[in-house]
Design an enzyme around this catalytic site. Structure first.
Site, PDB file in Angstrom:
ATOM      1  N   ALA A 132     111.203  13.400  10.429  1.00  0.00           N
ATOM      2  CA  ALA A 132     112.540  13.530   9.854  1.00  0.00           C
ATOM      3  C   ALA A 132     113.614  13.107  10.845  1.00  0.00           C
ATOM      4  CB  ALA A 132     112.770  14.979   9.412  1.00  0.00           C
TER       5      ALA A 132
ATOM      6  N   ASP B 254     110.599   6.925   6.872  1.00  0.00           N
ATOM      7  CA  ASP B 254     109.168   6.764   6.633  1.00  0.00           C
ATOM      8  C   ASP B 254     108.802   5.475   5.927  1.00  0.00           C
ATOM      9  OD1 ASP B 254     109.028   9.240   7.751  1.00  0.00           O
ATOM     10  OD2 ASP B 254     108.282  10.286   5.982  1.00  0.00           O
TER      11      ASP B 254
ATOM     12  N   HIS C 143     115.335  33.517  34.388  1.00  0.00           N
ATOM     13  CA  HIS C 143     114.084  34.254  34.548  1.00  0.00           C
ATOM     14  C   HIS C 143     114.200  35.599  33.810  1.00  0.00           C
ATOM     15  CE1 HIS C 143     110.530  35.964  36.453  1.00  0.00           C
ATOM     16  NE2 HIS C 143     111.256  37.043  36.740  1.00  0.00           N
TER      17      HIS C 143
END
Length: 475
Positions: free
Chosen positions: A318, A310, A453
């Site tokens: 993150a 950051d 499925h």
């Protein structure tokens, strides 16, 4: 006398602890310095506690709707203090896992305030006094802090940022106003709406989720309004006043001024890189637009000093910090890079970001690569595959039929360049799309994989088929 290390890491968040573990695995002697707890903001005040509260609040919300599944109960309630205890235990367990990994890998951890001095020396000040660490290389991973704008009334009791909110045990959130319609804001709105609060989002931009695809943000806004969340975009917050309770004085898009009452005002307008007092008088690191400046290898203006996460990245996530940390450590060790930060597919001249963006609302939102609008702006011709989840078997079973999966393919090669998902388990499924983009897979190659499925991921197969059908129809 200074202690010598191969690598000193300042900051113990995802970028810092990932760099430490990777470096130790490659045989380096490593030390991590942080004035707070191991794990940084992500584990202690961000990702993990927020997602824990999202999970707990969703259980309460599902119980309120359980009658449609034939499950009845006479009385449903929640205990916010117990929710916070559950969140705290989740945080502690995660942090303990990292502490164990540090011990197992021989990584030193020093709690204290670090300052970089000349000759790659780090001065650490804590309760024990002052000590000096010398290293061949330094990685800065100090992260970011909540941004508090200059708005009158922002210091009033009851006006809190995300850090303070996540530490609050007492319930006082019957009427919540959230400043900011970005990721942090919409996730907090999801939590408190699920706990039956009256929630209002105030966003100064034209729509929620800022730079996110407009179709995605529109779908989220529709769902939130349906759940009773009030949303105001293109507004200007003039002030917050305490007159018979908290009131946000808001100038609407049409110029009208209105007041919105709140028991709590949550400031969630973003986070700013944090590197205050990081350098001593004898070291200067270049910065621009509030971030440290780094080159393509994440080296700062000072040789041997790197920065990740950051504190340098425009996308504050993150997993971005973790990927950048891995890249830097592998570079220092002279190893081949094991992770791609971007990809240039064969036959293209466009670099695609391979950064999954995940938002844990209901339904979940996840994106990777570029949107159709971005592709067009880059001069690319694309075809899109779209599938709405209302026909998906798993969605019908879970009664979560709102949402869609949208895939973007380069028109000539059929190579996937982007994906946007608004549906249950989108944050889990986006990894498949990131893998496909990183490896330059085509629609034909992706369609060969069998999907079970009933699962939500069948929607991916249907979206691929829709894109390939578009190609057939044009022939």
């Amino acid at each position: 006398m200074a202690l010598n290390y191969d690598l000193v890491i300042i900051g113990a968040g995802p970028g810092g602890y990932t760099a430490a573990l990777k470096a130790a695995a490659l045989g380096m002697r490593v030390v991590v310095v942080d004035k707070d707890k191991l794990g940084g903001a992500c584990i202690n005040r961000g990702c993990i506690p927020t997602k824990a509260l999202l999970y707990a609040s969703n259980i309460f919300s599902m119980m309120q709707r359980s009658d449609q599944f034939g499950v009845s109960t006479d009385f449903i309630s929640f205990d916010y203090a117990k929710m916070q205890e559950y969140k705290k235990r989740s945080v502690q367990k995660y942090r303990t896992e990292i502490e164990n990994l540090f011990r197992e890998n021989g990584i030193d951890y020093i709690k204290g305030t670090a300052a970089i001095r000349r000759e790659r020396t780090v001065e650490v000040v804590n309760e024990s006094g002052r000590e000096y660490l010398r290293a061949q290389n330094i990685i800065i991973a100090t992260g970011a802090r909540p941004l508090m704008p200059d708005i009158p009334g922002l210091r009033l009791p009851g006006v809190i940022n995300s850090d303070r909110l996540l530490a609050t045990r007492n319930w006082n959130f019957d009427r919540v106003v959230i400043l900011g319609g970005g990721v942090i804001g919409v996730e907090f709105a999801t939590i408190f709406q699920a706990l039956c609060s009256k929630v209002t989002i105030l966003e100064k931009g034209p729509h929620l989720l800022g730079p996110m695809d407009t179709e995605v943000s529109a779908a989220l806004e529709k769902q939130m309004r349906r759940k009773g969340i009030s949303i105001y975009c293109n507004i200007f917050l003039e002030e917050i006043v305490n007159e018979d309770g908290l009131n946000c004085v808001v100038r609407l898009e049409n110029g009208e001024v209105t007041r919105i009452k709140a028991s709590q005002v949550i400031v969630a307008i973003g986070r700013k890189p944090y590197f205050e007092n990081l350098c001593g008088n004898d070291v200067h690191l270049e910065e621009k637009d509030g971030r440290l400046v780094v080159n393509d290898d994440f080296m700062t203006s000072e040789p041997g000093i790197y920065a990740v996460g950051d504190v340098v990245a425009k996308t504050q996530l993150a997993h971005v910090a973790m990927a950048q940390a891995t890249y830097v450590v592998e570079k220092l060790a002279g190893k081949q890079h094991s992770i791609r930060l971007e990809a240039v597919p064969n036959g293209m001249y466009v670099s695609l970001p391979i950064v999954p963006n995940c938002i844990y609302t209901h339904p979940e939102i996840a994106t990777v690569g570029i949107t159709e609008q971005t592709a067009v702006s880059l001069g690319m011709k694309v075809r899109c595959g779209m599938y709405t989840m209302e026909g998906n078997g798993k969605s019908i079973i879970s009664r979560e039929e709102d949402g869609f999966i949208r895939l973007i393919f380069e028109a000539y090669t059929n190579t996937i360049v982007g994906a946007q998902m608004v549906c249950p388990r989108a944050t889990d499924m986006i990894g498949e799309m990131a893998t496909a983009i990183a490896n330059g897979l085509t629609a034909e190659q992706m369609s060969r994989a069998m999907r079970a499925h009933p699962t939500y991921s069948e929607g991916i197969a249907a979206a691929i088929e829709d894109a390939m059908k578009e190609e057939i129809e044009k022939l």
